[in-house]
Each structure stands twice: as structure tokens, then as C-alpha cells.
Write an enzyme that holds these catalytic residues in place. Structure first.
Site, PDB file in Angstrom:
ATOM      1  N   ASN A  12       1.723  -0.493   6.611  1.00 20.25           N
ATOM      2  CA  ASN A  12       2.738   0.063   5.362  1.00 20.25           C
ATOM      3  C   ASN A  12       2.120   1.413   5.608  1.00 20.25           C
ATOM      4  O   ASN A  12       1.124   2.190   5.123  1.00 20.25           O
ATOM      5  CB  ASN A  12       2.110  -0.602   4.394  1.00 20.25           C
ATOM      6  CG  ASN A  12       2.724   0.328   3.122  1.00 20.25           C
ATOM      7  OD1 ASN A  12       3.629   0.882   3.184  1.00 20.25           O
ATOM      8  ND2 ASN A  12       1.984   0.052   1.963  1.00 20.25           N
ATOM      9  N   LYS A  14       3.736   3.925   3.891  1.00 20.29           N
ATOM     10  CA  LYS A  14       3.628   4.564   2.646  1.00 20.29           C
ATOM     11  C   LYS A  14       4.610   5.897   2.993  1.00 20.29           C
ATOM     12  O   LYS A  14       5.396   5.684   3.745  1.00 20.29           O
ATOM     13  CB  LYS A  14       2.225   4.825   1.954  1.00 20.29           C
ATOM     14  CG  LYS A  14       1.589   3.522   1.966  1.00 20.29           C
ATOM     15  CD  LYS A  14       0.128   3.712   1.157  1.00 20.29           C
ATOM     16  CE  LYS A  14      -0.704   2.251   1.416  1.00 20.29           C
ATOM     17  NZ  LYS A  14      -1.682   2.078   0.401  1.00 20.29           N
ATOM     18  N   HIS A  96       4.543  -3.463  -4.319  1.00 21.32           N
ATOM     19  CA  HIS A  96       3.135  -3.123  -4.039  1.00 21.32           C
ATOM     20  C   HIS A  96       2.307  -2.478  -5.287  1.00 21.32           C
ATOM     21  O   HIS A  96       3.331  -1.851  -6.078  1.00 21.32           O
ATOM     22  CB  HIS A  96       3.424  -1.830  -2.903  1.00 21.32           C
ATOM     23  CG  HIS A  96       2.305  -1.305  -2.687  1.00 21.32           C
ATOM     24  ND1 HIS A  96       1.281  -0.577  -3.075  1.00 21.32           N
ATOM     25  CD2 HIS A  96       1.413  -1.636  -1.351  1.00 21.32           C
ATOM     26  CE1 HIS A  96       0.288  -0.413  -2.279  1.00 21.32           C
ATOM     27  NE2 HIS A  96       0.401  -0.973  -1.153  1.00 21.32           N
ATOM     28  N   GLU A  98       1.071   0.350  -5.746  1.00 21.34           N
ATOM     29  CA  GLU A  98       1.346   1.729  -6.169  1.00 21.34           C
ATOM     30  C   GLU A  98       2.709   1.742  -6.675  1.00 21.34           C
ATOM     31  O   GLU A  98       2.954   2.757  -7.473  1.00 21.34           O
ATOM     32  CB  GLU A  98       1.435   2.502  -4.538  1.00 21.34           C
ATOM     33  CG  GLU A  98      -0.050   2.652  -4.227  1.00 21.34           C
ATOM     34  CD  GLU A  98      -0.192   2.881  -2.816  1.00 21.34           C
ATOM     35  OE1 GLU A  98       0.887   2.839  -2.061  1.00 21.34           O
ATOM     36  OE2 GLU A  98      -1.422   2.611  -2.478  1.00 21.34           O
ATOM     37  N   GLU A 166      -3.429  -7.876  -2.288  1.00 21.33           N
ATOM     38  CA  GLU A 166      -4.125  -6.647  -2.439  1.00 21.33           C
ATOM     39  C   GLU A 166      -4.980  -6.316  -3.459  1.00 21.33           C
ATOM     40  O   GLU A 166      -4.209  -5.719  -4.300  1.00 21.33           O
ATOM     41  CB  GLU A 166      -2.810  -5.648  -1.799  1.00 21.33           C
ATOM     42  CG  GLU A 166      -2.455  -5.787  -0.858  1.00 21.33           C
ATOM     43  CD  GLU A 166      -1.773  -4.452   0.065  1.00 21.33           C
ATOM     44  OE1 GLU A 166      -1.876  -4.172   1.195  1.00 21.33           O
ATOM     45  OE2 GLU A 166      -0.907  -4.067  -0.941  1.00 21.33           O
ATOM     46  N   GLY A 172      -7.119   1.899   0.234  1.00 23.80           N
ATOM     47  CA  GLY A 172      -7.414   3.327   0.389  1.00 23.80           C
ATOM     48  C   GLY A 172      -8.717   3.911   0.125  1.00 23.80           C
ATOM     49  O   GLY A 172      -9.148   4.769  -0.009  1.00 23.80           O
ATOM     50  N   SER A 211      -8.078  -1.803   2.617  1.00 24.52           N
ATOM     51  CA  SER A 211      -9.145  -1.287   3.715  1.00 24.52           C
ATOM     52  C   SER A 211      -9.364  -2.200   4.728  1.00 24.52           C
ATOM     53  O   SER A 211     -10.478  -2.343   5.418  1.00 24.52           O
ATOM     54  CB  SER A 211     -10.391  -1.022   2.904  1.00 24.52           C
ATOM     55  OG  SER A 211     -10.058   0.128   1.905  1.00 24.52           O
TER      56      SER A 211
END
Ligand code: PGA
Length: 249
Positions: A12, A14, A96, A98, A166, A172, A211
Site C-alpha cells: 500500500n 498510500k 483503511h 486512515e 491492521e 507506521g 509495521s
């Protein structure tokens, strides 16, 4: 891994990458075999068409990171699943964390986007996962259950749907749940999928994301019910992504 399920190693990117990043994509396409695992890179929308063209006749697939639930209409700035399919992409990440956080997407929005993806004959990668606070409150399984019920269409199949677990706090950050915690929540997700979808739920891929790096890939990808990974930061460098692919046994 789950016996009989071919793992998926998915990147991904992003909101990273302009034309020059296609060099990394081509290196990944040249390095993946497609024998033991499927490989996918989800690029920004601006690169989808060129990325898909670069991957013709390779074992690497290309996907998007979001879509609108409608197929066309007055939705300035949005991109429909039909439009994404037209680029040559085959997968769309939906829900996702985010997007759930930055754009206030609800489970109902995510389900509608997953349905749009499935209707367009593409594969929806439906993301779920708890926040740090929810984990500390001991609510990780409960959150996963609610997100599965709320975001996974009940006619989903292993061919048109992948689940990505996730944990938000691992994305991250360099933090990763223990192998026991990953095993436990993936087993819980498996049983929820079987409850919701029956036999189809036992064959659906469940990816781990957050991660995932070359250094921990071997250990994480070996966990029962972990059928591949969704990789952010480490998918931007071909050497890192290929090292994760090589960790599939
Ligand atoms: P990360 O991102 O690998 O950089 O933690 C994973 C993701 O958000 O899909």
C-alpha cells in the site's frame, strides 16, 4: 498461513510516489514469481494506469487504495470502481483506518465500497483493526467482530474479497503485536468470517498489516490464519518488498 490458501503479499503505497517511483514497481514486478504467493501493489490513483501497463505479463497485480460507492455521477474528486477497473487494476483497498479516520468513513460506507468493488469484478481488500485505546480496554476482538459484521457484504467470496487486519496502533509506528496476539485475533476473525459466510469464510485470505518489515516477516507470515500481509512503508522500496515476499515459506 492457512493450509490450501495461497498467500497474498500486498503493498500500500498510500500518498507516495510520482512517475519516478515506477522504477521500484518494475523492479518488484521483475522479482516476484507468483508461484508460492500472489503479489500486489496498490499505487496512488495517478499511477494506476501506467503501473498496470508496466505489469502486463508479470506476476505482479496493481490495485487502488479507495473508490466511491457509486459507479458515476456528481462526486467531484472521487473515483469509481469502474474507472479503477478501466486502468487495468484488479484490487481495491476499502476501509483503511486512515480513510476511516481522515474521511470519517463508517462501516456502512466501507460495505458500500466493497460491494461496488465486487460488482465491478475486482477484489475488495476490506481493512479492520482496533485503536491503541480499544486494545488496552481489551476490546480488540469485539471491534473486529463489529467491523466484520458492518463492512463485509454477506455474499462475499474468497475470490472477490480479502480481509486485512491492521491494528491502528501498529501502522507506521514500528510497533507490532506479539505473535500470540496476532494468532489469537486472526483465529477470532476466521471464526467470525465462518459465522458470517459459512464455507467461504474458511477460505478467505486474512492479511496482517502494521509495521510488517523484512526483519519480522518470516515470523508473522508463519502464524496460523495469517494469509499474507498488507505492507505500507516497506513496500516503497523494491528490495524490502521482495525480501518480505521471500519470507513466504
Ligand atoms: P505500515 O502500513 O506497513 O507502514 O505500518 C501498513 C498499512 O497501513 O497498510
Amino acid at each position: 498461513m492457512t493450509p490450501q490458501i495461497k498467500p497474498l503479499i500486498a503493498g500500500n503505497w498510500k500518498m507516495n510516489g510520482t512517475s519516478s517511483q515506477l522504477t521500484e514497481l518494475k523492479a518488484i514486478a521483475a522479482g516476484v514469481s507468483g508461484e508460492k504467493y500472489d503479489a500486489l501493489i496498490c499505487t496512488p490513483a495517478t499511477l494506476l494506469h501506467r503501473a498496470a501497463q508496466s505489469c502486463v505479463d508479470t506476476a505482479l497485480s496493481v490495485g487502488a487504495q479507495d473508490c466511491h460507492a457509486n459507479s458515476s455521477g456528481a462526486h467531484t474528486g472521487d473515483t469509481s470502481a469502474d474507472m479503477i477497473k478501466d486502468t487495468g487494476a484488479t484490487h481495491i483497498i476499502v476501509g483503511h483506518s486512515e480513510r476511516r479516520t481522515d474521511h470519517g468513513e463508517t462501516d456502512a460506507n466501507v460495505m458500500a465500497k466493497a460491494q461496488a468493488t465486487q460488482t465491478t469484478d475486482m477484489v475488495a481488500i476490506i481493512c479492520i483493526g482496533e485503536t491503541r485505546e480499544e486494545r488496552e480496554q481489551g476490546r480488540a476482538n469485539e471491534i473486529a467482530s463489529a467491523q466484520i459484521k458492518g463492512s463485509v457484504p454477506t455474499d462475499s467470496t474468497p475470490e472477490n474479497t480479502v480481509i486485512a487486519y491492521e491494528p491502528v496502533w501498529a501502522i507506521g509506528t514500528g510497533l507490532v503485536p506479539s505473535t500470540d496476539d496476532i494468532a489469537s485475533i486472526h483465529a477470532h476473525i476466521r471464526s467470525e468470517l465462518i459465522d458470517l459466510l459459512g464455507e467461504a469464510g474458511s477460505k478467505m485470505k486474512i492479511l496482517y498489516g502494521g509495521s510488517l518489515k523484512p526483519a519480522n516477516a518470516h515470523e508473522i507470515l508463519a502464524i496460523n490464519n495469517v494469509d499474507g500481509g498488507l505492507i505500507g512503508g516497506a513496500s516503497l522500496k523494491s528490495t524490502d518488498f521482495l525480501a518480505i515476499c521471500a519470507a513466504v515459506e
